[in-house]
Design a protein around this motif. Structure first.
Motif, PDB file in Angstrom:
ATOM      1  N   GLU A 406       0.847  -1.197   0.000  1.00  0.00           N
ATOM      2  CA  GLU A 406       0.000   0.000   0.000  1.00  0.00           C
ATOM      3  C   GLU A 406       0.885   1.251   0.000  1.00  0.00           C
ATOM      4  O   GLU A 406       1.769   1.409   0.837  1.00  0.00           O
ATOM      5  CB  GLU A 406      -0.913   0.008   1.241  1.00  0.00           C
ATOM      6  CG  GLU A 406      -1.879   1.176   1.279  1.00  0.00           C
ATOM      7  CD  GLU A 406      -2.810   1.191   0.094  1.00  0.00           C
ATOM      8  OE1 GLU A 406      -2.609   2.063  -0.803  1.00  0.00           O
ATOM      9  OE2 GLU A 406      -3.713   0.331   0.050  1.00  0.00           O
ATOM     10  N   ARG A 407       0.619   2.153  -0.959  1.00  0.00           N
ATOM     11  CA  ARG A 407       1.407   3.373  -1.064  1.00  0.00           C
ATOM     12  C   ARG A 407       0.544   4.625  -0.951  1.00  0.00           C
ATOM     13  O   ARG A 407       1.069   5.742  -0.952  1.00  0.00           O
ATOM     14  CB  ARG A 407       2.138   3.399  -2.408  1.00  0.00           C
ATOM     15  CG  ARG A 407       1.206   3.314  -3.611  1.00  0.00           C
ATOM     16  CD  ARG A 407       1.957   3.348  -4.936  1.00  0.00           C
ATOM     17  NE  ARG A 407       1.039   3.201  -6.049  1.00  0.00           N
ATOM     18  CZ  ARG A 407       0.259   4.183  -6.498  1.00  0.00           C
ATOM     19  NH1 ARG A 407       0.304   5.371  -5.915  1.00  0.00           N
ATOM     20  NH2 ARG A 407      -0.561   3.972  -7.512  1.00  0.00           N
ATOM     21  N   VAL A 408      -0.780   4.453  -0.854  1.00  0.00           N
ATOM     22  CA  VAL A 408      -1.672   5.606  -0.723  1.00  0.00           C
ATOM     23  C   VAL A 408      -1.778   5.944   0.755  1.00  0.00           C
ATOM     24  O   VAL A 408      -2.339   5.167   1.537  1.00  0.00           O
ATOM     25  CB  VAL A 408      -3.060   5.305  -1.326  1.00  0.00           C
ATOM     26  CG1 VAL A 408      -3.997   6.505  -1.136  1.00  0.00           C
ATOM     27  CG2 VAL A 408      -2.927   4.955  -2.806  1.00  0.00           C
ATOM     28  N   PRO A 409      -1.248   7.068   1.188  1.00  0.00           N
ATOM     29  CA  PRO A 409      -1.139   7.335   2.633  1.00  0.00           C
ATOM     30  C   PRO A 409      -2.477   7.483   3.337  1.00  0.00           C
ATOM     31  O   PRO A 409      -2.561   7.258   4.549  1.00  0.00           O
ATOM     32  CB  PRO A 409      -0.344   8.649   2.686  1.00  0.00           C
ATOM     33  CG  PRO A 409      -0.542   9.285   1.352  1.00  0.00           C
ATOM     34  CD  PRO A 409      -0.671   8.151   0.380  1.00  0.00           C
ATOM     35  N   GLU A 410      -3.514   7.839   2.608  1.00  0.00           N
ATOM     36  CA  GLU A 410      -4.811   8.067   3.255  1.00  0.00           C
ATOM     37  C   GLU A 410      -5.509   6.771   3.671  1.00  0.00           C
ATOM     38  O   GLU A 410      -6.449   6.792   4.464  1.00  0.00           O
ATOM     39  CB  GLU A 410      -5.742   8.854   2.325  1.00  0.00           C
ATOM     40  CG  GLU A 410      -5.272  10.255   2.023  1.00  0.00           C
ATOM     41  CD  GLU A 410      -4.398  10.328   0.776  1.00  0.00           C
ATOM     42  OE1 GLU A 410      -4.229  11.443   0.245  1.00  0.00           O
ATOM     43  OE2 GLU A 410      -3.884   9.265   0.327  1.00  0.00           O
ATOM     44  N   VAL A 411      -5.093   5.638   3.144  1.00  0.00           N
ATOM     45  CA  VAL A 411      -5.765   4.369   3.448  1.00  0.00           C
ATOM     46  C   VAL A 411      -5.608   4.043   4.927  1.00  0.00           C
ATOM     47  O   VAL A 411      -4.492   4.068   5.468  1.00  0.00           O
ATOM     48  CB  VAL A 411      -5.202   3.226   2.585  1.00  0.00           C
ATOM     49  CG1 VAL A 411      -5.796   1.882   3.016  1.00  0.00           C
ATOM     50  CG2 VAL A 411      -5.496   3.479   1.109  1.00  0.00           C
ATOM     51  N   HIS A 412      -6.724   3.732   5.592  1.00  0.00           N
ATOM     52  CA  HIS A 412      -6.707   3.310   6.999  1.00  0.00           C
ATOM     53  C   HIS A 412      -6.042   1.936   7.063  1.00  0.00           C
ATOM     54  O   HIS A 412      -6.479   0.984   6.413  1.00  0.00           O
ATOM     55  CB  HIS A 412      -8.138   3.249   7.519  1.00  0.00           C
ATOM     56  CG  HIS A 412      -8.256   2.974   8.986  1.00  0.00           C
ATOM     57  ND1 HIS A 412      -7.962   1.752   9.541  1.00  0.00           N
ATOM     58  CD2 HIS A 412      -8.650   3.760  10.015  1.00  0.00           C
ATOM     59  CE1 HIS A 412      -8.168   1.796  10.847  1.00  0.00           C
ATOM     60  NE2 HIS A 412      -8.588   3.007  11.158  1.00  0.00           N
ATOM     61  N   GLY A 413      -5.005   1.824   7.883  1.00  0.00           N
ATOM     62  CA  GLY A 413      -4.186   0.616   7.886  1.00  0.00           C
ATOM     63  C   GLY A 413      -4.953  -0.663   8.120  1.00  0.00           C
ATOM     64  O   GLY A 413      -4.821  -1.631   7.369  1.00  0.00           O
ATOM     65  N   PHE A 414      -5.776  -0.715   9.182  1.00  0.00           N
ATOM     66  CA  PHE A 414      -6.504  -1.947   9.504  1.00  0.00           C
ATOM     67  C   PHE A 414      -7.674  -2.160   8.557  1.00  0.00           C
ATOM     68  O   PHE A 414      -7.960  -3.283   8.145  1.00  0.00           O
ATOM     69  CB  PHE A 414      -7.001  -1.894  10.951  1.00  0.00           C
ATOM     70  CG  PHE A 414      -7.833  -3.085  11.341  1.00  0.00           C
ATOM     71  CD1 PHE A 414      -7.229  -4.305  11.610  1.00  0.00           C
ATOM     72  CD2 PHE A 414      -9.213  -2.985  11.438  1.00  0.00           C
ATOM     73  CE1 PHE A 414      -7.995  -5.412  11.975  1.00  0.00           C
ATOM     74  CE2 PHE A 414      -9.982  -4.084  11.801  1.00  0.00           C
ATOM     75  CZ  PHE A 414      -9.365  -5.300  12.070  1.00  0.00           C
ATOM     76  N   GLU A 415      -8.372  -1.091   8.214  1.00  0.00           N
ATOM     77  CA  GLU A 415      -9.600  -1.228   7.432  1.00  0.00           C
ATOM     78  C   GLU A 415      -9.353  -1.431   5.945  1.00  0.00           C
ATOM     79  O   GLU A 415     -10.257  -1.836   5.218  1.00  0.00           O
ATOM     80  CB  GLU A 415     -10.497  -0.004   7.658  1.00  0.00           C
ATOM     81  CG  GLU A 415     -11.038   0.106   9.070  1.00  0.00           C
ATOM     82  CD  GLU A 415     -11.926  -1.061   9.464  1.00  0.00           C
ATOM     83  OE1 GLU A 415     -12.512  -1.704   8.570  1.00  0.00           O
ATOM     84  OE2 GLU A 415     -12.022  -1.341  10.670  1.00  0.00           O
ATOM     85  N   ARG A 416      -8.136  -1.101   5.479  1.00  0.00           N
ATOM     86  CA  ARG A 416      -7.749  -1.381   4.111  1.00  0.00           C
ATOM     87  C   ARG A 416      -8.625  -0.607   3.102  1.00  0.00           C
ATOM     88  O   ARG A 416      -9.305   0.346   3.444  1.00  0.00           O
ATOM     89  CB  ARG A 416      -7.796  -2.883   3.835  1.00  0.00           C
ATOM     90  CG  ARG A 416      -7.164  -3.750   4.922  1.00  0.00           C
ATOM     91  CD  ARG A 416      -5.674  -3.562   5.019  1.00  0.00           C
ATOM     92  NE  ARG A 416      -4.992  -4.127   3.857  1.00  0.00           N
ATOM     93  CZ  ARG A 416      -3.756  -3.774   3.489  1.00  0.00           C
ATOM     94  NH1 ARG A 416      -3.100  -2.873   4.183  1.00  0.00           N
ATOM     95  NH2 ARG A 416      -3.199  -4.339   2.436  1.00  0.00           N
ATOM     96  N   ARG A 417      -8.618  -1.033   1.840  1.00  0.00           N
ATOM     97  CA  ARG A 417      -9.360  -0.299   0.802  1.00  0.00           C
ATOM     98  C   ARG A 417     -10.817  -0.742   0.666  1.00  0.00           C
ATOM     99  O   ARG A 417     -11.665   0.039   0.253  1.00  0.00           O
ATOM    100  CB  ARG A 417      -8.674  -0.476  -0.558  1.00  0.00           C
ATOM    101  CG  ARG A 417      -7.298   0.146  -0.653  1.00  0.00           C
ATOM    102  CD  ARG A 417      -6.768   0.041  -2.078  1.00  0.00           C
ATOM    103  NE  ARG A 417      -5.424   0.617  -2.214  1.00  0.00           N
ATOM    104  CZ  ARG A 417      -4.799   0.760  -3.386  1.00  0.00           C
ATOM    105  NH1 ARG A 417      -5.396   0.358  -4.503  1.00  0.00           N
ATOM    106  NH2 ARG A 417      -3.582   1.288  -3.425  1.00  0.00           N
ATOM    107  N   GLN A 418     -11.094  -2.014   0.912  1.00  0.00           N
ATOM    108  CA  GLN A 418     -12.446  -2.563   0.773  1.00  0.00           C
ATOM    109  C   GLN A 418     -13.021  -2.239  -0.614  1.00  0.00           C
ATOM    110  O   GLN A 418     -14.169  -1.825  -0.768  1.00  0.00           O
ATOM    111  CB  GLN A 418     -13.355  -2.052   1.895  1.00  0.00           C
ATOM    112  CG  GLN A 418     -12.834  -2.396   3.282  1.00  0.00           C
ATOM    113  CD  GLN A 418     -13.701  -1.923   4.419  1.00  0.00           C
ATOM    114  OE1 GLN A 418     -14.909  -1.762   4.250  1.00  0.00           O
ATOM    115  NE2 GLN A 418     -13.106  -1.700   5.583  1.00  0.00           N
ATOM    116  N   SER A 419     -12.226  -2.469  -1.629  1.00  0.00           N
ATOM    117  CA  SER A 419     -12.466  -1.901  -2.955  1.00  0.00           C
ATOM    118  C   SER A 419     -13.784  -2.323  -3.592  1.00  0.00           C
ATOM    119  O   SER A 419     -14.486  -1.496  -4.185  1.00  0.00           O
ATOM    120  CB  SER A 419     -11.310  -2.272  -3.884  1.00  0.00           C
ATOM    121  OG  SER A 419     -11.140  -3.690  -3.936  1.00  0.00           O
TER     122      SER A 419
END
Length: 713
Positions: A406-419
């Motif tokens: 993961e390189r997008v800094p805004e992503v919540h670490g535990f919650e991930r992208r949930q794309s």
């Protein structure tokens, strides 16, 4: 027996895997909410062995018989559930170590306590409040204290039935408090509490307005009558005593969500840190919109449409004060958790059902801001990120490839992208924004958001038949396991559930989803497979990865909200009778009148509202469409009291545990061949008659819409 007497607040006080309920004492939508403070670290409230006190605003009270016996801070007592009584309006328990009977009851912004001491003439009382807070002894019968909790001011005024003496005070890094002593007289000490977010004087006014001159029994009776009026709006005949207990307990849980914090026409808003004039309307907070938009808000709308419109206007005010529509609006402000812009669904659902007493133009402005200017990332509030731009340009939220860091800094670490979940949930929300735009004559916005409402198609993999993750380059993430893919809670791609559940998460375009999956027959086979598919190993392995996915029948999980609408999807296949069968199984297996009787996290009434609707025989499969699916009612007759004095009635002739299948139906004498009814029929006070039998009528429910049926109110 009255409706209120069926309520058992102990249902659900042991969680199946995660959180449990608590025996909450409150009024419907009341600001004051009370439950015994039990042993820290024991999440299952029923299994906690000790009581540490009873809430009093931002503080707590604990009656004791000997103030010199130990340090007051952290004191507690054993208790026994067999010596405990819980109701929506009152709670009573024996504190065994102290030999004191403690009771509490409520009004909207106040509480009334009664403590019976076995060893008069002296009565001890421990009062705790936040560290750094204020404490003032106003007289020998009144004290006031306050503090800031999560940035929000809290004030409490206590008044005692007899003079009290201040014995000692204490303070630590986490808590402050004092010990009080009263001459208990006959062994009874009553305490009245008023709370406020505005100031101490307002706490006193709230107390006096609601409890002045009231005995404990009078306060208790008023609270009981208030609950009976609220619960009595839904009257049921027939069914078992256990079914009525579960039904009315579920209805009670459904009416705790969203609390009015308006005090004498004013309210404190954490959304801008200011005190506002309510302008004649109450301001409501405390909502879990990811969970509650599905069926809790539609249920509350049926029960009290005027209040629901005030709730919508409250959301509009939050937008005006903060710049966006909150996701989890609490007293302390918004908590940007979970996924989606689901306030859009709540607003459009109310609007489309014909209730317009709120600023619709401003509400649409807010819906559009959330949809175009705020990141879709789960558990994050902020501007658009590069991931959001992929959604806006390509129509799906991108997932990480295998092995990609993961390189997008805004992503919540535990919650991930949930794309995939983000794509699906926002596609539905965008459909709601589109419908609202069209209703308001905003045709350009309608066209843009209607197109976005079809984005669910971009994550459907025809080769596998599952909603699946794509990377930013538009390629499918391979390999992908629809059962176990996505890590803990599926959060790389989903929200707490897996692809088996989320592949049906297209509430707004069920017909389009059916076409993607190959037509009604193949869609029905996919539903059958969902309820039959097992775990490729042990169940504990599956639940270890998906702890929210409790209440399992195959891969179907009643214990988590994204599954709620799925049993009703059989109504769109050649076999609506399977909806009736599945619903009866779910209600019987996963809802019981015991401490383990709720199969998942209650989430402010979400689980319970599903049961209320399903036991009635209806369900709002797509909030935003002014219709309800027909299931399999539990009761011979259900009557909904309507504003203005009318009644909507559901009659299930011959219904029983065996007779769960609809043989024929009519509404106000008109034959009904489709398994759904309009909101307009409910609002008009129609009578729905269902004739039940023990074997399915496989021809019923497969007909076309009856004359006048639309998705509009």
């Amino acid at each position: 027996m009255l409706a209120v007497d069926y309520v058992n607040p102990m249902i659900g006080t042991i969680g199946h895997l995660l959180t449990s309920t608590a025996p909450v004492v409150s009024l419907p939508h009341g600001m004051m909410k009370l439950a015994p403070i039990t042993t820290p670290g024991i999440a299952d409230k029923y299994l906690a062995d000790r009581i540490f006190g009873f809430p009093a605003g931002c503080g707590y009270l604990l009656p004791v018989r000997d103030l010199a016996a130990a340090e007051p801070s952290g004191r507690s007592s054993r208790y026994d559930h067999d010596l405990e009584t819980a109701a929506p309006y009152a709670y009573k328990v024996l504190l065994e170590d102290e030999d004191i009977e403690a009771e509490m009851t409520v009004s909207h912004q106040s509480a009334h306590y009664r403590f019976r001491y076995a060893s008069p003439p002296e009565a001890g009382l421990i009062l705790g409040y936040p560290a750094g807070g204020s404490f003032q002894r106003l007289s020998d019968r009144a004290v006031r204290f306050g503090g800031t909790v999560a940035g929000v001011p809290h004030f409490t005024q206590l008044e005692f039935s007899q003079p009290v003496e201040l014995v000692r005070t204490w303070a630590s890094e986490r808590q402050a408090g004092c010990a009080l002593r009263a001459a208990a007289g006959a062994g009874v000490l009553e305490v009245r509490a008023g709370i406020s977010h505005i100031d101490g004087e307002q706490a006193e006014r709230n107390l006096r307005r609601e409890l002045a001159g009231c005995s404990f029994e009078e306060t208790r009776l008023t609270a009981r009558e208030t609950w009976q009026r609220a619960l009595g709006r839904l009257g049921v005949t027939g069914g078992t005593e256990e079914q009525k207990t579960i039904f009315y307990t579920s209805l009670y849980r459904s009416l705790l969500n969203m609390s009015s914090i308006t005090e004498d026409g004013r309210y404190y808003s954490a959304y801008d840190g200011r005190i506002h004039d309510g302008e004649g309307r109450d301001f409501y907070v405390a909502d879990n919109i990811w969970d509650t938009y599905r069926c809790l808000h539609p249920l509350q709308l049926l029960l009290d449409p005027e209040r629901k419109q005030d709730m919508i206007q409250s959301y509009v005010r939050m937008y005006e004060q903060s710049g966006w529509l909150p996701q989890f609006p609490f007293v302390q402000g918004d908590l940007p958790v979970m996924t989606g812009n689901h306030t859009a669904a709540l607003i459009y659902d109310v609007y489309n059902k014909g209730y317009r007493n709120f600023d619709a133009a401003k509400a649409f402005e807010a819906m559009k801001v959330n949809a175009t200017e705020i990141t879709m990332l789960p558990w994050v509030h902020g501007p658009l990120t590069e991931l959001d731009r992929v959604y806006l340009e390509q129509g799906f939220y991108p997932a990480l490839r295998h092995g990609e860091t993961e390189r997008v800094p805004e992503v919540h670490g535990f919650e991930r992208r949930q794309s995939v979940a983000v794509t699906l949930e926002h596609a539905y929300d965008d459909w709601c924004v589109a419908q609202m735009a069209q209703s308001l004559g905003q045709e350009e916005d309608y066209a843009a958001f209607a197109k976005r409402g079809q984005n669910y198609r971009n994550v459907y993999n025809e080769a596998t038949g599952f909603m699946s993750p794509k990377s930013a380059d538009g390629e499918w993430v391979e390999p992908f396991d629809p059962k176990y893919g996505g890590g803990l809670g599926g959060r790389d791609y989903f929200s707490e559930c897996n692809a088996w559940i989320y592949s049906f998460h297209v509430q707004h375009d069920i017909e389009g989803l059916i076409a993607l999956m190959g037509g009604p027959e193949r869609f029905e086979a996919r539903l059958d497979a969902l309820f039959e598919e097992q775990y490729d190993g042990s169940k504990y392995r599956f639940l270890g990865q998906f702890p929210d996915a409790t209440g399992l029948i195959g891969q179907y999980c009643q214990g988590n909200e994204p599954a709620f609408h799925i049993p009703y999807l059989y109504n769109y296949t050649p076999s609506p009778w399977k909806t009736q069968r599945r619903l009866r199984d779910i209600m019987k297996l996963w809802y019981q009148a015991t401490p383990t009787g709720i199969c998942g996290d209650e989430d402010n009434g979400a689980m319970s509202s599903w049961y209320v609707f399903s036991a009635m025989g209806l369900y709002p499969i797509c909030p935003g469409k002014a219709s309800y699916e027909i299931g399999s009612p539990l009761f011979e007759k259900t009557e909904l009291a309507l504003p203005g004095g009318g009644t909507f009635t559901i009659r299930a002739e011959g219904v029983s545990a065996r007779n769960k299948y609809i043989q024929s139906a009519d509404i106000d004498g008109r034959p009904l061949e489709e398994p759904r009814i309009r909101h307009a029929d409910i609002a008009a006070g129609a009578a729905l008659t269902l004739r039940m039998g023990e074997r399915p009528n496989q021809a019923w429910g497969t007909g076309v819409r009856y004359a006048g049926q639309t998705d509009k109110a």
